[in-house]
Design a protein around this motif. Structure first.
Motif, PDB file in Angstrom:
ATOM      1  N   HIS A   1      95.196 -45.456  86.402  1.00 32.46           N
ATOM      2  CA  HIS A   1      95.865 -45.226  87.687  1.00 32.46           C
ATOM      3  C   HIS A   1      96.635 -43.913  87.665  1.00 32.46           C
ATOM      4  N   VAL A   2      97.401 -43.702  86.613  1.00 34.39           N
ATOM      5  CA  VAL A   2      98.227 -42.497  86.507  1.00 34.39           C
ATOM      6  C   VAL A   2      97.363 -41.250  86.343  1.00 34.39           C
ATOM      7  N   VAL A   3      96.371 -41.317  85.467  1.00 37.41           N
ATOM      8  CA  VAL A   3      95.523 -40.152  85.205  1.00 37.41           C
ATOM      9  C   VAL A   3      94.743 -39.751  86.460  1.00 37.41           C
ATOM     10  N   GLY A   4      94.236 -40.728  87.217  1.00 35.94           N
ATOM     11  CA  GLY A   4      93.515 -40.409  88.439  1.00 35.94           C
ATOM     12  C   GLY A   4      94.365 -39.628  89.419  1.00 35.94           C
ATOM     13  N   ARG A   5      95.595 -40.047  89.570  1.00 34.67           N
ATOM     14  CA  ARG A   5      96.493 -39.345  90.489  1.00 34.67           C
ATOM     15  C   ARG A   5      96.974 -38.024  89.908  1.00 34.67           C
ATOM     16  N   MET A   6      97.029 -37.950  88.594  1.00 37.49           N
ATOM     17  CA  MET A   6      97.397 -36.687  87.956  1.00 37.49           C
ATOM     18  C   MET A   6      96.326 -35.632  88.233  1.00 37.49           C
ATOM     19  N   VAL A   7      95.062 -36.023  88.140  1.00 35.79           N
ATOM     20  CA  VAL A   7      93.962 -35.101  88.407  1.00 35.79           C
ATOM     21  C   VAL A   7      94.028 -34.612  89.858  1.00 35.79           C
ATOM     22  N   LEU A   8      94.267 -35.526  90.795  1.00 37.01           N
ATOM     23  CA  LEU A   8      94.372 -35.131  92.193  1.00 37.01           C
ATOM     24  C   LEU A   8      95.573 -34.215  92.415  1.00 37.01           C
ATOM     25  N   GLY A   9      96.655 -34.481  91.688  1.00 30.85           N
ATOM     26  CA  GLY A   9      97.835 -33.637  91.794  1.00 30.85           C
ATOM     27  C   GLY A   9      97.561 -32.225  91.326  1.00 30.85           C
ATOM     28  N   TRP A  10      96.820 -32.087  90.221  1.00 28.42           N
ATOM     29  CA  TRP A  10      96.442 -30.761  89.735  1.00 28.42           C
ATOM     30  C   TRP A  10      95.708 -29.992  90.834  1.00 28.42           C
ATOM     31  N   GLN A  11      94.715 -30.659  91.433  1.00 25.63           N
ATOM     32  CA  GLN A  11      93.883 -29.961  92.411  1.00 25.63           C
ATOM     33  C   GLN A  11      94.660 -29.627  93.679  1.00 25.63           C
ATOM     34  N   SER A  12      95.610 -30.474  94.044  1.00 21.87           N
ATOM     35  CA  SER A  12      96.365 -30.225  95.276  1.00 21.87           C
ATOM     36  C   SER A  12      97.212 -28.969  95.185  1.00 21.87           C
TER      37      SER A  12
END
Length: 242
Positions: A153-164
């Motif tokens: 859960h955390v890693v998935g949102r971390m990846v999206l955060g990087w791209q944002s």
């Protein structure tokens, strides 16, 4: 075994544990995840357009090799976890029959006896998988399973955060840590599709089949195709132009 629901308290604890590790995603994010989950190795693989992009990080050399096996063959718990959008667990790869034969052989040869894939889900969308590896057979403990859901859960949102935070039209620098030779696979797939008049999916299957038959990584074979040292004849055998 815990359900598929992610526990908010675990997510908060994992978020604190992983904070700062995203600054070195090539190794330390996965290494810290392995420590949290008490497993031998962890890899994080990404998915784009329904096709695997490869690992964004691996906790160690052995894990990196096994991740490459999954990427080359297009089979294994990580691949199925992405397609099924739920955890796929293989507590003893030596006992798996009729499923992922190439992956099981490659993982066992590398000393891995158990593997699990947890999808990186954002709503109903899967953007990749968190992949766990163990050197001894056996199921994940209930605590490990629950923690793995939280880490995914955390890693998935971390990846999206990087791209944002990336400039418009550019890939986040953390995601550029995915080895650059992955791009050659996509280019080679397009070239094979043109050479054989096949669909992109069938062209990728041809590339994977050849890599498997020759005991080579898909990335190496793709490099030969892109470099025009290898050509797929239309409906016929492969032609080595080297």
């Amino acid at each position: 075994m815990s359900s598929g629901r992610v526990d908010a308290e675990r997510v908060a604890r994992v978020t604190v544990s992983l904070r700062g590790w995203e600054r070195d995603p090539q190794r330390s994010l996965c290494a810290q995840s392995a420590a949290i989950l008490d497993v031998a190795g962890v890899g994080v693989a990404l998915l784009s357009g329904g096709q695997p992009m490869g690992s964004v990080c691996a906790s160690d050399t052995v894990t990196g090799k096994v991740e490459e096996v999954q990427y080359t063959l297009g089979e294994g718990p990580a691949v199925d976890a992405c397609h099924e959008r739920e955890p796929v667990l293989a507590p003893d790869l030596a006992e798996v029959t009729g499923r992922w034969p190439g992956f099981c052989n490659g993982a066992l040869a590398a000393g891995i006896r158990a593997a699990s894939g947890f999808p990186l889900l954002v709503g109903a969308i899967c953007i990749g998988s968190l992949n766990l590896y163990q050197t001894a057979p056996g199921p994940l403990r209930e605590e490990q399973h629950a923690d793995a859901l939280a880490v995914a859960h955390v890693v998935g949102r971390m990846v999206l955060g990087w791209q944002s935070l990336a400039p418009a039209g550019e890939v986040a620098w953390q995601l550029e840590q995915v080895p650059s030779h992955r791009a050659s696979v996509h280019q080679a797939t397009g070239m094979i599709a043109a050479q054989t008049r096949a669909t992109i999916d069938d062209a990728l299957s041809l590339l994977r089949a050849y890599a498997f038959a020759e005991s080579r990584s898909i990335s190496d074979v793709a490099g030969d195709v892109v470099g025009r040292r290898l050509r797929f004849g239309e409906g016929g055998p492969l032609i080595d132009l080297a």
